[in-house]
Each structure stands twice: as structure tokens, then as C-alpha cells.
Write a protein that holds these residues in place. Structure first.
Motif, PDB file in Angstrom:
ATOM      1  N   ASN A  18       0.860  -1.175   0.000  1.00  0.00           N
ATOM      2  CA  ASN A  18       0.000   0.000   0.000  1.00  0.00           C
ATOM      3  C   ASN A  18       0.901   1.232   0.000  1.00  0.00           C
ATOM      4  N   ASP A  19       1.086   1.831  -1.177  1.00  0.00           N
ATOM      5  CA  ASP A  19       1.958   2.995  -1.305  1.00  0.00           C
ATOM      6  C   ASP A  19       1.403   4.204  -0.572  1.00  0.00           C
ATOM      7  N   LYS A  20       0.089   4.368  -0.583  1.00  0.00           N
ATOM      8  CA  LYS A  20      -0.530   5.524   0.068  1.00  0.00           C
ATOM      9  C   LYS A  20      -0.259   5.512   1.574  1.00  0.00           C
ATOM     10  N   LEU A  21      -0.366   4.337   2.206  1.00  0.00           N
ATOM     11  CA  LEU A  21      -0.155   4.244   3.650  1.00  0.00           C
ATOM     12  C   LEU A  21       1.291   3.903   4.009  1.00  0.00           C
ATOM     13  N   GLY A  22       2.085   3.513   3.012  1.00  0.00           N
ATOM     14  CA  GLY A  22       3.516   3.374   3.223  1.00  0.00           C
ATOM     15  C   GLY A  22       4.020   2.076   3.810  1.00  0.00           C
ATOM     16  N   PHE A  23       3.443   0.936   3.413  1.00  0.00           N
ATOM     17  CA  PHE A  23       3.933  -0.339   3.927  1.00  0.00           C
ATOM     18  C   PHE A  23       3.613  -1.481   2.982  1.00  0.00           C
ATOM     19  N   SER A  24       4.290  -2.605   3.219  1.00  0.00           N
ATOM     20  CA  SER A  24       3.944  -3.863   2.564  1.00  0.00           C
ATOM     21  C   SER A  24       4.040  -4.963   3.614  1.00  0.00           C
ATOM     22  N   VAL A  25       3.297  -6.044   3.388  1.00  0.00           N
ATOM     23  CA  VAL A  25       3.273  -7.175   4.313  1.00  0.00           C
ATOM     24  C   VAL A  25       2.851  -8.407   3.530  1.00  0.00           C
ATOM     25  N   GLY A  44      -6.591   4.437   7.492  1.00  0.00           N
ATOM     26  CA  GLY A  44      -6.942   3.247   6.731  1.00  0.00           C
ATOM     27  C   GLY A  44      -6.943   2.005   7.594  1.00  0.00           C
ATOM     28  N   LEU A  45      -7.700   1.007   7.170  1.00  0.00           N
ATOM     29  CA  LEU A  45      -7.760  -0.293   7.829  1.00  0.00           C
ATOM     30  C   LEU A  45      -7.727  -1.339   6.733  1.00  0.00           C
ATOM     31  N   ILE A  46      -6.837  -2.304   6.888  1.00  0.00           N
ATOM     32  CA  ILE A  46      -6.756  -3.405   5.945  1.00  0.00           C
ATOM     33  C   ILE A  46      -6.874  -4.691   6.741  1.00  0.00           C
ATOM     34  N   ALA A  47      -7.860  -5.508   6.401  1.00  0.00           N
ATOM     35  CA  ALA A  47      -8.085  -6.780   7.090  1.00  0.00           C
ATOM     36  C   ALA A  47      -7.673  -7.929   6.177  1.00  0.00           C
ATOM     37  N   PHE A  48      -6.963  -8.870   6.751  1.00  0.00           N
ATOM     38  CA  PHE A  48      -6.523 -10.076   6.049  1.00  0.00           C
ATOM     39  C   PHE A  48      -7.193 -11.244   6.763  1.00  0.00           C
ATOM     40  N   GLY A  49      -8.340 -11.701   6.251  1.00  0.00           N
ATOM     41  CA  GLY A  49      -9.115 -12.697   6.977  1.00  0.00           C
ATOM     42  C   GLY A  49      -9.645 -12.055   8.252  1.00  0.00           C
ATOM     43  N   SER A  50      -9.812 -12.862   9.300  1.00  0.00           N
ATOM     44  CA  SER A  50     -10.208 -12.317  10.597  1.00  0.00           C
ATOM     45  C   SER A  50      -9.377 -13.009  11.664  1.00  0.00           C
ATOM     46  N   LEU A  51      -9.424 -12.484  12.860  1.00  0.00           N
ATOM     47  CA  LEU A  51      -8.615 -13.062  13.934  1.00  0.00           C
ATOM     48  C   LEU A  51      -9.000 -14.502  14.247  1.00  0.00           C
ATOM     49  N   LYS A  52     -10.215 -14.905  13.885  1.00  0.00           N
ATOM     50  CA  LYS A  52     -10.598 -16.297  14.157  1.00  0.00           C
ATOM     51  C   LYS A  52      -9.948 -17.271  13.166  1.00  0.00           C
ATOM     52  N   VAL A  61      -3.918   2.138  10.240  1.00  0.00           N
ATOM     53  CA  VAL A  61      -2.969   3.241  10.176  1.00  0.00           C
ATOM     54  C   VAL A  61      -3.737   4.490  10.589  1.00  0.00           C
ATOM     55  N   SER A  62      -3.204   5.177  11.587  1.00  0.00           N
ATOM     56  CA  SER A  62      -3.899   6.369  12.077  1.00  0.00           C
ATOM     57  C   SER A  62      -2.907   7.457  12.426  1.00  0.00           C
ATOM     58  N   LYS A  63      -3.442   8.645  12.651  1.00  0.00           N
ATOM     59  CA  LYS A  63      -2.604   9.752  13.084  1.00  0.00           C
ATOM     60  C   LYS A  63      -2.118   9.426  14.486  1.00  0.00           C
ATOM     61  N   GLY A  64      -0.964   9.934  14.837  1.00  0.00           N
ATOM     62  CA  GLY A  64      -0.304   9.579  16.090  1.00  0.00           C
ATOM     63  C   GLY A  64      -1.157   9.728  17.339  1.00  0.00           C
TER      64      GLY A  64
END
Length: 142
Positions: A18-25, A44-52, A61-64
Motif C-alpha cells: 500500500n503505497d498511500k499508507l507506506g507499507f507492505s506485508v 486506513g484499515l486493511i483486514a486479512f481474513g479475521s482473527l478467528k 494506520v492512524s494519526k499519532g
């Protein structure tokens, strides 16, 4: 994050950038990243599946904010206390990891939340405790 027992990217995992938020995973290919638009505070919020799910996680990603803010958010959501607070390094940046118990559906899991601040943004990674180190090992700032 560094742990010699964990490979950087597990075989078959995909890389999300995600170039806008500045990370890769990297993530399990079974999960299609779900991007939730941000607002004034949460960028922004990016979900990869769910915690279950195995290796399901999310990144906000949020302001400090202060660490006390994140502790307060956790204790409002979970009935039990934070079990552990420790310092971790994610892609060369020092962060804080909180570990606590959380009920997901009807089961109780150990969950960890890592907060890393870079360029006046907080990157908050949340996953089941036994899995978070593998996720952090693949996390990179752009």
C-alpha cells in the motif's frame, strides 16, 4: 522484527503493498485484503481474513496517538487486563507490543497488538499472539 527461526515469507504467501499508507506485508493467499476507507483520525484499515482464522490479522494506520490511548482502547474491548507489554522492532523501527486475551466468536485467544510510529503515523498490527511474529517478519515500510 528479527527472529532467526521464522522465515521472512512463508512459501506461497502473497505480498500486499500500500503505497498511500507506506507499507507492505505478506499474507496467507487464502485471504483477499479488505481495505476500509479512512477518516480524519484513522487513515486506513486493511483486514486479512479475521482473527478467528489462522494467520488472519489487520493493520490500522492512524494519526499519532499515545500508548495510553491504545492501552485504553484494548481495556475497553476486553474484560481482562493486558498480560504483557514489551518492546519490539519492526523493519528497523522500535514499537510496543501488547498481549492480552480476547474472546473471538466463542473461544478465548491470546492476541497481540503492535504499535509502531513512523512519519507521524501509527501502524497498529493485530493478530493472534502465536502468529504475530511471522507476520511482523514480513512487514516492511516503503
Amino acid at each position: 522484527f528479527t527472529d532467526s527461526s521464522i522465515s521472512s515469507v512463508p512459501t506461497g504467501w502473497k505480498t500486499y503493498k500500500n503505497d498511500k499508507l507506506g507499507f507492505s506485508v505478506s499474507h496467507d493467499p487464502a485471504y483477499i485484503p479488505l481495505e476500509v476507507p479512512g477518516d480524519a483520525q484513522q487513515l486506513g484499515l486493511i483486514a486479512f481474513g479475521s482473527l478467528k482464522n489462522d494467520y488472519g490479522f489487520d493493520i490500522r494506520v492512524s494519526k499519532g496517538n499515545s500508548l495510553e490511548y491504545y492501552k485504553d482502547q484494548i481495556t475497553k474491548q476486553v474484560p481482562e487486563k493486558i498480560d504483557k507489554e514489551e518492546t519490539v522492532t519492526v523493519d528497523g523501527i522500535i514499537g510496543t507490543k501488547f498481549t492480552y486475551k480476547q474472546v473471538i466468536v466463542i473461544e478465548k485467544f491470546d492476541v497481540s497488538q503492535v504499535i509502531v510510529r513512523k512519519n507521524n503515523k501509527d501502524y497498529v498490527i493485530t493478530a493472534k499472539s502465536p502468529e504475530i511474529n511471522q507476520i511482523l517478519a514480513t512487514y516492511k515500510f516503503n
